[in-house]
Design an enzyme around this catalytic site. Structure first.
Site, PDB file in Angstrom:
ATOM      1  CE1 TYR A 201      -3.595   2.720   0.895  1.00 60.89           C
ATOM      2  CE2 TYR A 201      -1.794   3.625   2.184  1.00 60.89           C
ATOM      3  CZ  TYR A 201      -3.031   3.768   1.596  1.00 60.89           C
ATOM      4  OH  TYR A 201      -3.697   4.954   1.693  1.00 60.89           O
TER       5      TYR A 201
ATOM      6  CD  GLU B 162      -6.052   4.850  -0.883  1.00 57.55           C
ATOM      7  OE1 GLU B 162      -6.009   4.891   0.351  1.00 57.55           O
ATOM      8  OE2 GLU B 162      -7.119   4.723  -1.531  1.00 57.55           O
TER       9      GLU B 162
END
Length: 403
Positions: free
Chosen positions: A125, A213
């Site tokens: 992530y 993101e």
């Protein structure tokens, strides 16, 4: 301004970031040609079909009409059309759509990047955003890619790392290497990740983003580092510098009343309350919403009419607020500094008359330049408008009409 995955990836690619390649389509009949073109460019034989909506959790989401997930794998071109039909044109419900499905107008046909190789794949992530406490841009990253980051933060917060960037010097090589090291990488994958991090941060700064993101960032079996997904939010105040990015705006993904208000030059945000607000100035808007809350109501919107409030502008604001069936009353709270209160009052009276039968109670508080004349003008209009002087009086009136 939010972007679709394929749009975010196009920006990443323009800054040299490696991405999962794909082709976007809006018609089922274009699926095969898009897949063949993608295969010619990448060599992929399997395809990932991804719904393009402004919401996360698409892989776990369900298309109401077909039961398909929002992200599916087609094992070969013979399965592709069926998979696309299961998503395109349907309404996808995810954890972020508040129980209401969002129509899928486009799908991304992407290459399969989970191919076999000498080593295992890994998912990470990574996001870049402004840390408001630190007052600096920050890279947030974790080894737990492919999962909801909120779940990781709640249950395993020690697996989330942050790297704060000094704006005076930008991202440094040692910081990119630190990130790659904390992600447990070595060899070629380590080098690829340091390059990826630097280019990702360059993309974030270069397009004036509020957030990038990437979940997941994938280490492939041959040690490449690529962005498999991209959730991008651009700073709307910077779009005057980026006409190409401004053209990416998808109004079908936005609330129709917010789009209408934006086109009319009104600052409007829809909320879930029962009292409509019309104010001038963000600070006064916050105070107005607070007093509504304290009076037992809930604000139904944020609406700032700005420095002008003529009849046409007020009527437009009324129409936008009244499109919400949950609105049971409207409170106008204007401070007459730039604009005179009597001109606002005349605008309110004219707009009220233009609407005809006003469907909900209207409470008006005008303070500042020519406030006395404004109150007299409204009181003498013969309209069913409740004019008040003090903010507490306005709150009491709201409480009264909601009782």
């Amino acid at each position: 301004m939010n972007l679709h995955e394929y749009q975010g990836k196009s920006i990443l690619k323009s800054f040299g970031v490696a991405i999962q390649e794909g082709k976007v389509i809006d018609k089922v009949e274009n699926a095969l040609s898009a897949a063949k073109e993608l295969s010619a460019e990448t060599g992929t034989e399997w395809y990932v079909v991804k719904a393009q909506i402004h919401a996360g959790g698409r892989g776990k989401g369900i298309v109401a009409e077909t039961g398909s997930h929002g992200v599916v794998l087609a094992k070969g071109i013979d399965q592709l059309e069926e998979k696309v039909k299961g998503i395109l044109g349907g309404h996808l419900e995810t954890a972020q759509t508040n129980g209401v499905g969002k129509k899928v107008n486009k799908v991304l046909i992407a290459q399969d990047v989970y191919y076999p190789g000498e080593s295992e794949t890994s998912e990470f992530y990574m996001s870049v955003l402004l840390d408001r406490e630190a007052g600096r841009n920050t890279i947030v990253y974790s080894t737990e890619g492919g999962m909801d980051i909120e779940h990781v933060a709640e249950h395993t917060p020690h697996l989330i790392h942050k790297e704060i960037i000094d704006p005076r010097v930008g991202i440094q090589g040692f910081q990119a290497r630190k990130i790659a090291f904390n992600l447990g990488l070595s060899g070629q994958a380590f080098k690829e990740m340091t390059k990826f991090v630097v280019q990702l941060y360059s993309a974030y700064e270069g397009c004036d983003a509020s957030m990038f993101e990437i979940n997941p960032v994938l280490k492939t079996s041959d040690n490449k580092i690529i962005a498999v997904d991209a959730k991008v939010t651009l700073d709307g105040n910077s779009l005057f510098r980026h006409s190409d990015y401004a053209a990416m705006r998808d109004k079908t993904e936005e609330d129709p009343t917010e789009v209408e208000a934006d086109e009319a030059g009104l600052n409007f945000v829809k909320l879930d309350g029962n009292v409509g607000c019309m104010v001038n100035g963000a600070g006064l808007a916050m105070a107005t919403m607070d007093i509504i809350k304290l009076s037992g109501g809930n604000p139904a919107n944020f609406l700032d009419v700005g420095g002008t409030a003529d009849a046409e502008r007020v009527a437009k604001a009324f129409n936008i607020i009244l499109k919400d069936p949950n609105v049971k009353a409207i409170l106008i709270n204007i401070f007459g500094g730039i604009v005179r209160c009597d001109r606002v009052a005349q605008g309110v009276v004219d707009a009220y008359k233009s609407i005809g039968t006003f469907p909900v109670p209207l409470i008006v508080r005008l303070q500042g330049t020519n406030a006395v004349e404004a109150k007299k003008l409204i009181d003498d209009s013969g309209l069913d408008v409740q004019s008040v002087v003090l903010l507490q009086e306005a709150a009491d009136k709201v409480k009264e009409v909601l009782a």
